[in-house]
Design an enzyme around this catalytic site. Structure first.
Site, PDB file in Angstrom:
ATOM      1  N   LYS A 274       5.445   8.356  -0.208  1.00  0.00           N
ATOM      2  CA  LYS A 274       3.601   7.140  -0.098  1.00  0.00           C
ATOM      3  C   LYS A 274       2.952   7.292   0.752  1.00  0.00           C
ATOM      4  O   LYS A 274       3.155   6.822   1.473  1.00  0.00           O
ATOM      5  CB  LYS A 274       4.165   5.884  -1.194  1.00  0.00           C
ATOM      6  CG  LYS A 274       2.738   5.262  -0.956  1.00  0.00           C
ATOM      7  CD  LYS A 274       3.218   3.634  -1.854  1.00  0.00           C
ATOM      8  CE  LYS A 274       2.343   2.992  -1.265  1.00  0.00           C
ATOM      9  NZ  LYS A 274       2.740   1.552  -1.463  1.00  0.00           N
ATOM     10  N   LYS A 286      -5.199  -8.401  -1.381  1.00  0.00           N
ATOM     11  CA  LYS A 286      -4.260  -8.757  -0.968  1.00  0.00           C
ATOM     12  C   LYS A 286      -4.475 -10.108  -0.345  1.00  0.00           C
ATOM     13  O   LYS A 286      -5.943 -10.370   0.515  1.00  0.00           O
ATOM     14  CB  LYS A 286      -2.892  -7.951   0.258  1.00  0.00           C
ATOM     15  CG  LYS A 286      -2.887  -7.352  -0.593  1.00  0.00           C
ATOM     16  CD  LYS A 286      -1.550  -6.298   0.431  1.00  0.00           C
ATOM     17  CE  LYS A 286      -0.993  -5.299  -0.138  1.00  0.00           C
ATOM     18  NZ  LYS A 286       0.202  -5.328  -0.760  1.00  0.00           N
ATOM     19  N   ASP A 297       1.821   1.639   5.249  1.00  0.00           N
ATOM     20  CA  ASP A 297       2.107   1.521   3.898  1.00  0.00           C
ATOM     21  C   ASP A 297       2.296   2.817   4.056  1.00  0.00           C
ATOM     22  O   ASP A 297       2.459   3.665   2.385  1.00  0.00           O
ATOM     23  CB  ASP A 297       0.397   1.332   2.907  1.00  0.00           C
ATOM     24  CG  ASP A 297       1.865   0.491   1.849  1.00  0.00           C
ATOM     25  OD1 ASP A 297       2.889   0.573   1.365  1.00  0.00           O
ATOM     26  OD2 ASP A 297       0.740   0.005   1.066  1.00  0.00           O
ATOM     27  N   GLU A 363      -0.647   0.107  -6.055  1.00  0.00           N
ATOM     28  CA  GLU A 363      -1.715   2.059  -6.585  1.00  0.00           C
ATOM     29  C   GLU A 363      -0.246   3.306  -5.606  1.00  0.00           C
ATOM     30  O   GLU A 363      -0.932   4.430  -6.109  1.00  0.00           O
ATOM     31  CB  GLU A 363      -2.300   1.845  -4.594  1.00  0.00           C
ATOM     32  CG  GLU A 363      -2.408   2.150  -3.605  1.00  0.00           C
ATOM     33  CD  GLU A 363      -0.980   0.886  -2.815  1.00  0.00           C
ATOM     34  OE1 GLU A 363      -0.987  -0.781  -4.360  1.00  0.00           O
ATOM     35  OE2 GLU A 363      -0.605   1.123  -2.516  1.00  0.00           O
ATOM     36  N   ARG A 365       2.434   3.898  -6.720  1.00  0.00           N
ATOM     37  CA  ARG A 365       2.546   4.558  -7.770  1.00  0.00           C
ATOM     38  C   ARG A 365       1.832   5.622  -8.815  1.00  0.00           C
ATOM     39  O   ARG A 365       2.164   6.408  -9.311  1.00  0.00           O
ATOM     40  CB  ARG A 365       3.919   3.569  -9.021  1.00  0.00           C
ATOM     41  CG  ARG A 365       2.773   2.462  -9.380  1.00  0.00           C
ATOM     42  CD  ARG A 365       3.421   1.219 -10.186  1.00  0.00           C
ATOM     43  NE  ARG A 365       3.323   0.290  -9.256  1.00  0.00           N
ATOM     44  CZ  ARG A 365       3.831  -0.659  -9.523  1.00  0.00           C
ATOM     45  NH1 ARG A 365       4.172  -1.346 -10.939  1.00  0.00           N
ATOM     46  NH2 ARG A 365       4.586  -1.725  -8.542  1.00  0.00           N
TER      47      ARG A 365
HETATM   48  N1  BES Z   1       2.340  -1.667  -0.332  1.00  0.00           N
HETATM   49  C1  BES Z   1       2.677  -2.496  -1.296  1.00  0.00           C
HETATM   50  C2  BES Z   1       4.472  -2.786  -1.226  1.00  0.00           C
HETATM   51  C3  BES Z   1       4.668  -3.439   0.120  1.00  0.00           C
HETATM   52  C4  BES Z   1       5.170  -5.327  -0.126  1.00  0.00           C
HETATM   53  C5  BES Z   1       5.387  -3.361   1.088  1.00  0.00           C
HETATM   54  C6  BES Z   1       5.235  -5.755   1.091  1.00  0.00           C
HETATM   55  C7  BES Z   1       6.097  -3.260   2.378  1.00  0.00           C
HETATM   56  C8  BES Z   1       6.143  -4.970   2.779  1.00  0.00           C
HETATM   57  C9  BES Z   1       2.807  -2.292  -2.528  1.00  0.00           C
HETATM   58  O1  BES Z   1       1.647  -1.569  -2.453  1.00  0.00           O
HETATM   59  C10 BES Z   1       2.073  -3.392  -3.638  1.00  0.00           C
HETATM   60  O2  BES Z   1       0.898  -4.468  -3.140  1.00  0.00           O
HETATM   61  N2  BES Z   1       3.180  -3.922  -4.228  1.00  0.00           N
HETATM   62  C11 BES Z   1       2.822  -4.938  -5.882  1.00  0.00           C
HETATM   63  C12 BES Z   1       2.935  -4.366  -6.912  1.00  0.00           C
HETATM   64  C13 BES Z   1       1.975  -5.499  -8.013  1.00  0.00           C
HETATM   65  C14 BES Z   1       1.017  -5.840  -7.736  1.00  0.00           C
HETATM   66  C15 BES Z   1       3.146  -4.749  -8.559  1.00  0.00           C
HETATM   67  C16 BES Z   1       3.659  -5.959  -5.026  1.00  0.00           C
HETATM   68  O3  BES Z   1       4.765  -5.746  -4.711  1.00  0.00           O
HETATM   69  O4  BES Z   1       2.865  -7.003  -4.883  1.00  0.00           O
HETATM   70 ZN    ZN Z   2       0.719  -0.269  -1.235  1.00  0.00          ZN
HETATM   71 MN    MN Z   3      -0.507  -2.795  -2.996  1.00  0.00          MN
END
Ligand code: BES
Ligand code: ZN
Ligand code: MN
Length: 509
Positions: A274, A286, A297, A363, A365
């Site tokens: 990714k 966020k 990321d 995003e 996935r």
């Molecule tokens: N890049 C984030 C996941 C992440 C969170 C990586 C903290 C490193 C540290 C990912 O894209 C994300 O935002 N995931 C969401 C998914 C949700 C919206 C279903 C999450 O984990 O909150």
């Molecule tokens: Zn992400």
């Molecule tokens: Mn995200």
């Protein structure tokens, strides 16, 4: 990408030993005759150094001993490790990392380690000398990693050479090979750290692609780099939905490494990483606190590129993986804007299934499913492995510092997790539970891109699984909680997690 700030590891045979400082380990209660058994031949003053009087070899205790300045070895740093029954190789790695950093802080350029004496501790833990030496070499390199490309230049003294002090019996080819292997791993890990530590205004998708092209050119890998038009021609609409709000051009990078001696039609290991160079969350923005961490990321893509750097370095030493290796890295930003994807938007992914994008912050996935489809359409993977900072839920499940390992074949996820842990990349198998798939049902499309908060890492994996054929050895690595650290082997910031495990998969039987 940053300037070369290498620590050279060299071997000195007994009789030639000469260094600014020797590093030694002591178990509780040990003195010069145990801890510095061999070092003493070049530093006979050690046995009578007065500093031993107040040193007991307790864990985390350390002492500096000084001898006559004219001697070949006139300083020694001894680290206490406590009792051997409580000791692990991880403790030893950390202690050694602290020691080399301390030598650098003393302003010294050269340090030596009496591996022969140290290996007695490895032997007590059942660790063969080559494996022990390998971990020390890697620990030294990782401890001295620093990211200073974004500061004013300083002329701080650096430790430049680490000598392995050896006698003739100890210094054989297998030991040297093990150390060279560690050096190749260190190169890849430090590259991955550099990539992920770089800010998003520097490490844009196109800059990452340049770095990938450089690695490919240096090691003679073939590289294919697709821009927006070509990505669109490939029907990667899920990927395009993520990049839509960004002014930065996306890149889809494919590296191929086909070692000469491996049959043309051998099935490859395909590694997918990714590469979100910054994740704002998109329209599902966020919160601002801690958002700067989302420059990391793209750590999955960095791990894949780092693995290629390691494989290239290994090839320079005549060491080759057991199969061809393909690296696939989709790179883009996730930004909110007037052109960004909105919640409820529906896209047809490359595989033809439609996805309702409920949350633009899920995003990773979306870019991964098109990359996984590309992988299966263009290659017949022996192993298909994706690695991603995918879900915060993985940090909730396993705590900081560990990755979740998923596979429909539970033996395989267990095996990969075992190997990762043996390589000091903490990992734990998590289940691919089909009953949770109903969370991904959409009212209007074939599926939606996220489920409820519960089991967030599992539903993310199930989403990916919809795009992976059942007969493939597929492993998904969620490294969202393993991409950052702050310890003796890792100055605060990116870890380079994944490089060792991915490299290991390329060498698997
Ligand atoms: N890049 C984030 C996941 C992440 C969170 C990586 C903290 C490193 C540290 C990912 O894209 C994300 O935002 N995931 C969401 C998914 C949700 C919206 C279903 C999450 O984990 O909150
Ligand atoms: Zn992400
Ligand atoms: Mn995200």
């Amino acid at each position: 990408m940053t300037e070369e700030k290498n620590l050279d590891i060299e071997f000195q045979i007994q009789g030639q030993w000469k260094t600014d400082i020797a590093i030694a380990f002591a178990l509780e209660g040990e003195g010069a005759d145990d801890a510095c058994h061999f070092t003493q031949t070049a530093a006979p003053w050690l046995s009578i150094a007065p500093q031993w009087r107040d040193f007991h070899g307790k864990k985390d205790e350390h002492v500096l001993l000084y001898g006559p300045p004219a001697m070949d070895i006139s300083r020694c740093m001894v680290l206490g490790l406590g009792e051997s029954k409580d000791l692990s190789l991880e403790d030893i790695r950390m202690a050694f990392g602290k020691a080399v950093s301390a030598c650098q802080d003393l302003g010294l350029e050269h340090a030596g380690v009496d591996i022969v004496s140290m290996a007695r501790i490895g032997a007590k833990l059942g660790i063969a000398k080559d494996a022990f030496a390998k971990e020390l070499a890697l620990a030294a390199k990782l401890a001295l990693y620093s990211c200073d490309a974004y500061r004013k230049k300083s002329e701080k003294p650096r430790l430049r050479k680490l000598f392995f002090l050896l006698d003739d019996d100890f210094c054989d080819d297998s030991l040297k090979q093990a150390v060279r292997f560690a050096e190749a791993e260190a190169k890849g890990i430090c590259l991955a750290r550099d990539l992920a530590n770089a800010p998003s205004n520097v490490m844009t998708p196109s800059r990452f692609a340049e770095e990938a092209q450089n690695v490919a050119n240096y090691h003679n890998f073939s590289a294919k780099i697709l821009g927006r038009e070509e990505i669109s021609a490939e029907n990667m609409n899920a990927f395009l939905a993520v990049t839509k709000g960004s002014a930065e051009e996306p890149r889809f990078i494919v590296l191929e490494y086909r070692p000469h001696h491996i049959a043309e039609d051998a099935k490859p290991a395909v590694l997918v990483g990714k590469g979100i160079t910054f994740d704002t969350g998109g329209i599902c923005l966020k919160p601002s606190a801690g958002m700067e961490e989302m420059k990391g990321d793209m750590s999955g893509a960095a791990a894949v590129l780092g693995t290629f750097e390691t494989l290239g370095r290994l090839a320079m030493n005549g060491v080759f993986p057991n199969r061809p290796v393909i690296g696939i890295m989709p790179l883009c930003e996730n930004m909110p804007s007037g052109t960004a994807t909105k919640p409820g938007d529906i896209v047809f992914a490359k595989a033809g299934k439609s996805v309702e994008i409920i949350n633009t912050d899920a995003e990773g996935r979306l870019i991964l499913i098109d990359a996984l489809t590309y992988a299966q359409e263009n290659y017949q993977p022996e192993y298909l492995v994706d690695i991603a900072t995918l879900t915060g839920a993985c940090a909730v499940a396993l705590g900081e510092g560990a990755a979740g390992i998923f596979s429909c074949d539970e033996k395989l996820s267990k095996k990969v997790a075992d190997r990762a842990n043996a390589l000091f990349e903490r990992a734990w198998p998590l289940p691919v539970w089909k009953h949770l798939s109903k969370e991904l049902k959409s009212n209007v499309a074939d599926m939606k891109n996220c489920g409820s908060r519960y089991g967030g890492s599992l539903t993310a994996c199930l989403f990916l699984k919809e795009f992976v054929s059942d007969d493939i050895n597929w492993v998904h690595i969620d490294m969202a909680a393993a991409d950052n650290a702050d310890n003796a082997l890792n100055p605060k910031g990116a870890t380079g997690y994944g490089v060792r495990t991915l490299t290991d998969i390329c060498f698997a039987e």
